[in-house]
Design a protein around this motif. Structure first.
Motif, PDB file in Angstrom:
ATOM      1  N   GLY B 152       0.832  -1.207   0.000  1.00 47.47           N
ATOM      2  CA  GLY B 152       0.000   0.000   0.000  1.00 47.47           C
ATOM      3  C   GLY B 152       0.863   1.253   0.000  1.00 47.47           C
ATOM      4  O   GLY B 152       0.540   2.257  -0.653  1.00 47.47           O
ATOM      5  N   VAL B 169      -8.501   5.854  -3.427  1.00 48.74           N
ATOM      6  CA  VAL B 169      -8.046   4.478  -3.254  1.00 48.74           C
ATOM      7  C   VAL B 169      -9.142   3.537  -3.753  1.00 48.74           C
ATOM      8  O   VAL B 169     -10.233   3.488  -3.182  1.00 48.74           O
ATOM      9  N   GLY B 171     -10.298  -0.100  -4.080  1.00 50.72           N
ATOM     10  CA  GLY B 171     -10.011  -1.381  -3.427  1.00 50.72           C
ATOM     11  C   GLY B 171      -9.955  -1.175  -1.925  1.00 50.72           C
ATOM     12  O   GLY B 171      -9.150  -0.372  -1.443  1.00 50.72           O
ATOM     13  N   ASP B 172     -10.825  -1.897  -1.195  1.00 50.97           N
ATOM     14  CA  ASP B 172     -10.852  -1.704   0.257  1.00 50.97           C
ATOM     15  C   ASP B 172     -10.390  -2.950   1.000  1.00 50.97           C
ATOM     16  O   ASP B 172     -10.754  -3.189   2.139  1.00 50.97           O
ATOM     17  N   GLY B 176      -5.476  -1.840   0.023  1.00 50.86           N
ATOM     18  CA  GLY B 176      -6.115  -0.538  -0.179  1.00 50.86           C
ATOM     19  C   GLY B 176      -6.166   0.250   1.115  1.00 50.86           C
ATOM     20  O   GLY B 176      -5.852   1.451   1.143  1.00 50.86           O
ATOM     21  N   ALA B 193     -11.724   6.884   0.069  1.00 50.87           N
ATOM     22  CA  ALA B 193     -11.726   5.427   0.006  1.00 50.87           C
ATOM     23  C   ALA B 193     -12.998   4.973  -0.689  1.00 50.87           C
ATOM     24  O   ALA B 193     -14.092   5.387  -0.326  1.00 50.87           O
ATOM     25  N   GLU B 238      -4.641   1.824  -7.253  1.00 50.13           N
ATOM     26  CA  GLU B 238      -5.442   0.697  -7.755  1.00 50.13           C
ATOM     27  C   GLU B 238      -4.944  -0.542  -7.011  1.00 50.13           C
ATOM     28  O   GLU B 238      -3.816  -0.988  -7.229  1.00 50.13           O
ATOM     29  N   ALA B 239      -5.794  -1.055  -6.122  1.00 42.42           N
ATOM     30  CA  ALA B 239      -5.375  -2.160  -5.245  1.00 42.42           C
ATOM     31  C   ALA B 239      -6.323  -3.343  -5.367  1.00 42.42           C
ATOM     32  O   ALA B 239      -6.708  -3.943  -4.370  1.00 42.42           O
TER      33      ALA B 239
END
Lengths: 339, 339
Positions: B152, B169, B171-172, B176, B193, B238-239
């Motif tokens: 991250g 962000v 992606g949680d 993320g 988020a 981008e996660a």
């Protein structure tokens, strides 16, 4: 006035067109001193992009003949250079150096600068006046600044060319050659031009290339790897816009290195997994030429760079069709049209 | 020793495996203090990636129990943190900060750290010792540093999160959420988020998110544009690693802005023309966690950050299969396995 119209693939004519007029208070009208044919003009010429009776041309230098009531930064009589997107140069995007994405941008291609006169919207934020009236010998270089130099320069900046860096330039057209020149000016240690054409190789050397590689694709990548201890180059300029060129550029770059891509993408896709695995930085798009114009004009005015050497054929505007043919058949790298 | 083996989709077992041994003089053996299950472990678990009897796990903290004859920088008894690629930390790529692309890298996943012991190749260049033996309360955060925090953090750095910046962000998951934490630590002004899960939203807020958007895709992009005067965010993380997430990330970024992508790409392609038109910077890939580890360990040791909060389920190693199920069914964000 006289101006170029493209009616379809291979069909370029110089015709009478209405003189442009001030439409908005922020417009200026310029009388072209010179204009030119862009590599990207070949996409419609070759039928890759659709075209149907469009005015052509987006590169221009000339003298301001009329200004709208809101124009303050250029005056009638100024010799000016602009680029292919107009910009207000005041919005947040412009202030961050991305004038080609200005919130008020307009494409100059719509006006068509392969003509005697052109309307330039957003004149204050688009046009940069030279310190005085240039001698004829400076005009090709100032015209180059309008697009190919500004674009090659942006590519070199996007690729983070600089001291200690090995830079590879994929594409030996006018933009690629200007990328070589920019990398040299930015202090790159080693500059590899990928080229198979003797005349372009010679110009690349003149602009600062230390090495010329004739190999393409995987063989080209292998040569770059060989020269860089297997790691790849720090900086790679992609100045073509094809899948092969983009693949070659990414593969030639070391992890953590930078690819600056300015070839107008045609059917290019970047594989996510490969990009992920490569660890490169990827940045490009339409160059914010306006960001660099004042400095480029200074370098040209002081005769420290000579990007006008990319023009290897000069024709009068009336013979524009011959110029398109010469570029299409690769008999010329870049054609200057005198107006 | 006991260790996790995945035999196929959904089939995770804890079995007796041979104790690892020093194979090269640069190896170390560690006794795991804790390990965990990664979001990327779910790809084979769900049958997206192939797997057939593989040891699992690439996140680890623990105590050095044995070192090879060439190991100088860590000693038996040291409490250490490492990451998912080993690195010599001396090659040119490592010195430029890209240890995850080290010319001598090896994937730790091959060793499988969901186990009591693990062999760590390139120990000197991979392991970072903590200032002393950590209290039990610090272990989750140190374990987070091994991957999700380091990843991250890299994403936030790649996205150039910093003062004055608006950061989105996408992606949680744990990465993320750690991206949110990193953006906050890096001084970002506004951190959005994208999340629909109340528990993850709460953690995002705790880590520094100023806004939570529940919209996805085009609606998510529209919310970001609305918040940023139509321009898009400066920085987007981008996660996730899917096409939708990558598209959303690029579309949410302003021209000249930065996308940092760390979701392991699965069938993602980036359209060249869209990327060209967007004017964004794109950078990512496997995070060079080693670059950040010393600083991250300091921040954790001083209790200035608490990334261990991403672990919302703790199980003994023997119940690893329950942990996989919980993550697969989204009952847990991130599962810590005590050893």
């Amino acid at each position: 006035m006289r101006g170029v119209i493209m009616y379809g693939p291979g069909d370029v004519r110089v015709e009478d067109r209405p003189d442009p007029e001030i439409a908005l208070p922020t417009d200026a009208i310029i009388r072209l001193a010179a204009t030119c044919i862009c590599g990207s003009d070949l996409w419609p010429y070759r039928g890759v992009d659709r075209v149907d009776g469009a005015p052509m041309g987006h590169e221009y230098v000339g003298v301001v003949t009329e200004i709208g009531s809101a124009v303050e930064k250029v005056a009638v009589g100024d010799f000016v250079v602009g680029s292919f997107f107009t910009s207000d140069n005041t919005c947040e995007i412009c202030r961050s150096g991305y004038q080609s994405h200005c919130v008020h941008r307009t494409p100059i291609g719509r006006e068509g600068t392969q003509a005697e006169y052109a309307r330039i919207p957003n004149a204050d934020g688009t046009l940069v006046a030279t310190p005085g009236q240039p001698g004829a010998d400076l005009i090709p270089s100032l015209l180059a600044a309008s697009d190919v130099l500004g674009t090659g320069w942006f590519a070199a900046v996007a690729a983070e060319a600089g001291p200690g860096k090995t830079v590879v330039v994929v594409g030996d057209g006018a933009v690629g050659l200007c990328g070589v020149l920019a990398a040299k000016q930015l202090g790159a240690e080693r500059i590899i031009a990928m080229s198979r054409h003797a005349d372009r190789q010679a110009l690349a050397r003149r602009f600062g290339a230390t090495d010329i590689f004739e190999e393409r694709g995987r063989e080209g990548v292998a040569r770059v790897k060989e020269l860089t201890g297997g790691l790849g180059a720090h900086s790679v300029i992609e100045a073509v816009g094809t899948q092969d060129a983009m693949d070659q550029a990414i593969r030639s770059t070391r992890p953590g290195g930078h690819v600056g891509f300015v070839g107008v993408s045609h059917d290019v896709t970047v594989d996510g997994q490969r990009l992920f695995g490569s660890g490169v930085h990827l940045h490009g798009g339409p160059a914010p030429v306006r960001r660099f114009l004042p400095d480029l004009i200074d370098l040209i005015w002081e005769r420290r760079i000579d990007p006008g050497a990319v023009f290897d054929l000069t024709l009068p505007l009336e013979q524009a069709a011959d110029g398109y043919r010469a570029m299409d058949e690769r008999r010329a790298t870049k054609v200057l049209l005198t107006v």
